[in-house]
Motif scaffolding. Structure first.
Motif, PDB file in Angstrom:
ATOM      1  N   GLY A 290      16.093   3.289  15.161  1.00 14.32           N
ATOM      2  CA  GLY A 290      16.059   2.603  16.896  1.00 14.32           C
ATOM      3  C   GLY A 290      16.151   4.256  16.876  1.00 14.32           C
ATOM      4  N   SER A 291      16.923   3.753  18.769  1.00 15.55           N
ATOM      5  CA  SER A 291      17.715   5.405  19.395  1.00 15.55           C
ATOM      6  C   SER A 291      18.899   5.091  19.609  1.00 15.55           C
ATOM      7  N   TYR A 292      20.151   5.736  19.682  1.00  9.19           N
ATOM      8  CA  TYR A 292      21.176   5.336  20.075  1.00  9.19           C
ATOM      9  C   TYR A 292      21.987   7.099  20.501  1.00  9.19           C
ATOM     10  N   GLU A 293      22.970   6.833  21.731  1.00 12.20           N
ATOM     11  CA  GLU A 293      22.929   7.107  21.653  1.00 12.20           C
ATOM     12  C   GLU A 293      25.108   7.197  21.256  1.00 12.20           C
ATOM     13  N   LEU A 294      25.605   8.977  21.698  1.00 11.72           N
ATOM     14  CA  LEU A 294      26.288   9.266  20.402  1.00 11.72           C
ATOM     15  C   LEU A 294      27.391   9.530  21.947  1.00 11.72           C
ATOM     16  N   GLU A 295      28.079   9.631  22.116  1.00 13.66           N
ATOM     17  CA  GLU A 295      29.444  10.098  22.857  1.00 13.66           C
ATOM     18  C   GLU A 295      30.472  10.445  22.244  1.00 13.66           C
TER      19      GLU A 295
ATOM     20  N   GLY B  63      31.907   6.743  22.510  1.00 14.34           N
ATOM     21  CA  GLY B  63      30.885   6.122  23.201  1.00 14.34           C
ATOM     22  C   GLY B  63      29.734   5.340  22.703  1.00 14.34           C
ATOM     23  N   GLY B  64      29.036   5.235  23.356  1.00 16.84           N
ATOM     24  CA  GLY B  64      27.333   5.143  23.441  1.00 16.84           C
ATOM     25  C   GLY B  64      26.832   3.508  22.684  1.00 16.84           C
ATOM     26  N   SER B  65      25.406   3.656  22.583  1.00 17.68           N
ATOM     27  CA  SER B  65      25.030   2.514  21.757  1.00 17.68           C
ATOM     28  C   SER B  65      25.381   2.830  20.819  1.00 17.68           C
ATOM     29  N   HIS B  66      26.046   4.041  19.974  1.00 19.01           N
ATOM     30  CA  HIS B  66      26.066   3.615  18.779  1.00 19.01           C
ATOM     31  C   HIS B  66      26.950   3.140  17.997  1.00 19.01           C
ATOM     32  N   PRO B  67      25.961   2.019  16.785  1.00 21.26           N
ATOM     33  CA  PRO B  67      26.799   1.588  16.198  1.00 21.26           C
ATOM     34  C   PRO B  67      28.561   1.585  16.180  1.00 21.26           C
TER      35      PRO B  67
END
Length: 153
Positions: free
Chosen positions: A63-68, A73-77
């Motif tokens: 999938g596609s994940y955002e990482l900050e 934070g973000g949607s990265h697991p």
């Protein structure tokens, strides 16, 4: 006898090295990541990455994940662990976002069909990098970014 065996091994390695580009050419070119770009105008020096995973064999990992980072934070697991790993990288000798050199001697092992694309900004530096597991060098490069990239087999 030993000298002849060594010569045979060297000639065989040279022949295999010459055949590899021809074999990959018939399958079509692989996408090459862009070289890292300089600091973006107005970038705050933080980490903002988009990580796209496919073919990992784990539907939960693809999938596609955002990482900050700073703060994580973000949607990265596993954003916190991924940011901790990224924070360690400047102290290591190799840049995992730089492509493997075409002249690199890599073991010919296949680590599976997983691919990843990482784009965005890491510590203020533009990143556009592609990852796969097609040989020992690429597998090592992938593994150097775990847990930002998933643990796949």
């Amino acid at each position: 006898m030993l000298r002849r065996l060594a010569l045979t091994a060297v000639v065989s390695l040279a022949a295999l090295s010459a055949a590899a580009p021809a074999a990959t050419a018939s399958a079509g070119p692989l996408p090459r990541p862009l070289l890292p770009l300089p600091l973006l105008q107005g970038d705050d020096g933080r980490t903002h990455l988009t990580v796209v995973i496919s073919g990992s064999g784990d539907p939960a990992a693809d999938g596609s994940y955002e990482l900050e980072c700073e703060p994580a934070g973000g949607s990265h697991p596993v954003a916190k662990q991924a940011c901790e790993r990224l924070a360690q990288l400047p102290g290591e000798s190799a840049d995992p976002f730089t492509p493997v050199s075409p002249d690199a001697m890599c073991t010919q092992q296949f680590g599976g069909p997983a691919t990843a694309r990482v784009t965005g900004s890491w510590r203020g530096r533009s990143i556009d990098a592609a990852f796969d597991r097609t040989n020992g060098c690429e597998i090592g490069r992938w593994n150097s970014l775990r847990p930002m990239l998933p643990n796949v087999r």
